[in-house]
Design an enzyme around this catalytic site. Structure first.
Site, PDB file in Angstrom:
ATOM      1  N   CYS A 159      -2.281  -0.351   7.536  1.00 11.04           N
ATOM      2  CA  CYS A 159      -1.504   0.877   7.427  1.00 11.04           C
ATOM      3  C   CYS A 159      -1.616   1.723   8.688  1.00 11.04           C
ATOM      4  O   CYS A 159      -0.632   2.307   9.152  1.00 11.04           O
ATOM      5  CB  CYS A 159      -1.936   1.664   6.199  1.00 11.04           C
ATOM      6  SG  CYS A 159      -1.554   0.823   4.638  1.00 11.04           S
ATOM      7  N   GLU A 168       0.883   3.860   1.815  1.00 11.60           N
ATOM      8  CA  GLU A 168       1.335   4.264   3.143  1.00 11.60           C
ATOM      9  C   GLU A 168       2.491   3.398   3.635  1.00 11.60           C
ATOM     10  O   GLU A 168       3.456   3.910   4.212  1.00 11.60           O
ATOM     11  CB  GLU A 168       0.176   4.185   4.152  1.00 11.60           C
ATOM     12  CG  GLU A 168      -1.006   5.049   3.809  1.00 11.60           C
ATOM     13  CD  GLU A 168      -2.093   4.340   3.015  1.00 11.60           C
ATOM     14  OE1 GLU A 168      -3.270   4.695   3.180  1.00 11.60           O
ATOM     15  OE2 GLU A 168      -1.767   3.425   2.221  1.00 11.60           O
ATOM     16  N   CYS A 228      -6.030   1.949   5.807  1.00 11.53           N
ATOM     17  CA  CYS A 228      -6.676   0.705   6.225  1.00 11.53           C
ATOM     18  C   CYS A 228      -6.122   0.300   7.594  1.00 11.53           C
ATOM     19  O   CYS A 228      -5.162   0.904   8.089  1.00 11.53           O
ATOM     20  CB  CYS A 228      -6.416  -0.382   5.181  1.00 11.53           C
ATOM     21  SG  CYS A 228      -4.716  -1.011   5.204  1.00 11.53           S
ATOM     22  N   HIS A 288       0.854  -1.186   0.000  1.00 10.49           N
ATOM     23  CA  HIS A 288       0.000   0.000   0.000  1.00 10.49           C
ATOM     24  C   HIS A 288       0.891   1.237   0.000  1.00 10.49           C
ATOM     25  O   HIS A 288       2.026   1.207   0.502  1.00 10.49           O
ATOM     26  CB  HIS A 288      -0.891   0.032   1.233  1.00 10.49           C
ATOM     27  CG  HIS A 288      -1.954  -1.014   1.239  1.00 10.49           C
ATOM     28  ND1 HIS A 288      -3.024  -0.974   2.112  1.00 10.49           N
ATOM     29  CD2 HIS A 288      -2.132  -2.126   0.490  1.00 10.49           C
ATOM     30  CE1 HIS A 288      -3.803  -2.002   1.891  1.00 10.49           C
ATOM     31  NE2 HIS A 288      -3.278  -2.727   0.916  1.00 10.49           N
TER      32      HIS A 288
END
Length: 156
Positions: free
Chosen positions: A90, A59, A87, A57
């Site tokens: 993260c 992040e 999410c 991801h």
């Protein structure tokens, strides 16, 4: 009108530029930047499909880059800007790496980990809590996500 190079809007525009790069690479369009002392020290966009890695991801990649840039896993004094609410994975990484502040564009009411569905960034049982600001350039972030998923549905 002068551009404020230290504003949340300015840094979110950079995250949106990265989200557009993800969109162009057929990745879910999320971008993230890590800022320290009003300077971008890391930038990333989703690369889940390209790397075939569920943890890639924006992040997570930006946190890793920032740790390398600082030579420390502790990202104290840093802000992370993401186009979509982080999410749970993260949000956990953001909290554990001691990011001071998260600024995101669009909320994720189904699976957001920074206050919408889950509130990991403020969990009193963890070693750190994170200041969270949502809704920065929200319309731009939402529009990009909607366009991406609309196109996906049209081709399936």
């Amino acid at each position: 009108m002068a551009i404020d190079l230290t504003s949340d809007d300015y840094f979110m525009r950079e995250a949106l530029r990265l989200a557009q790069m993800a969109f162009d690479a057929d990745e879910v369009p999320v971008g993230a930047v890590v800022v320290r002392e009003n300077r971008v020290i890391a930038r990333a966009h989703n690369q889940v499909e390209m790397l075939r890695d569920a943890t890639a991801h924006a992040e997570m990649l930006a946190i890793t880059q920032a740790a390398h840039a600082l030579g420390d896993w502790r990202l104290e004094g840093c802000s992370l800007f993401a186009t979509k609410e982080p999410c749970p994975m993260c949000a956990g990484a953001i909290t554990l790496s001691r990011v001071a502040r998260v600024v995101f564009g669009v909320r994720d009411d189904r699976s957001g980990g920074a206050g919408s569905a889950f509130d990991i960034t403020s969990c009193p049982g963890l070693n750190h809590t994170v200041e969270v600001v949502g809704g920065v350039r929200e319309d731009d972030a939402r529009r990009l996500l909607q366009e991406f998923f609309r196109a996906k549905r049209a081709t399936s």
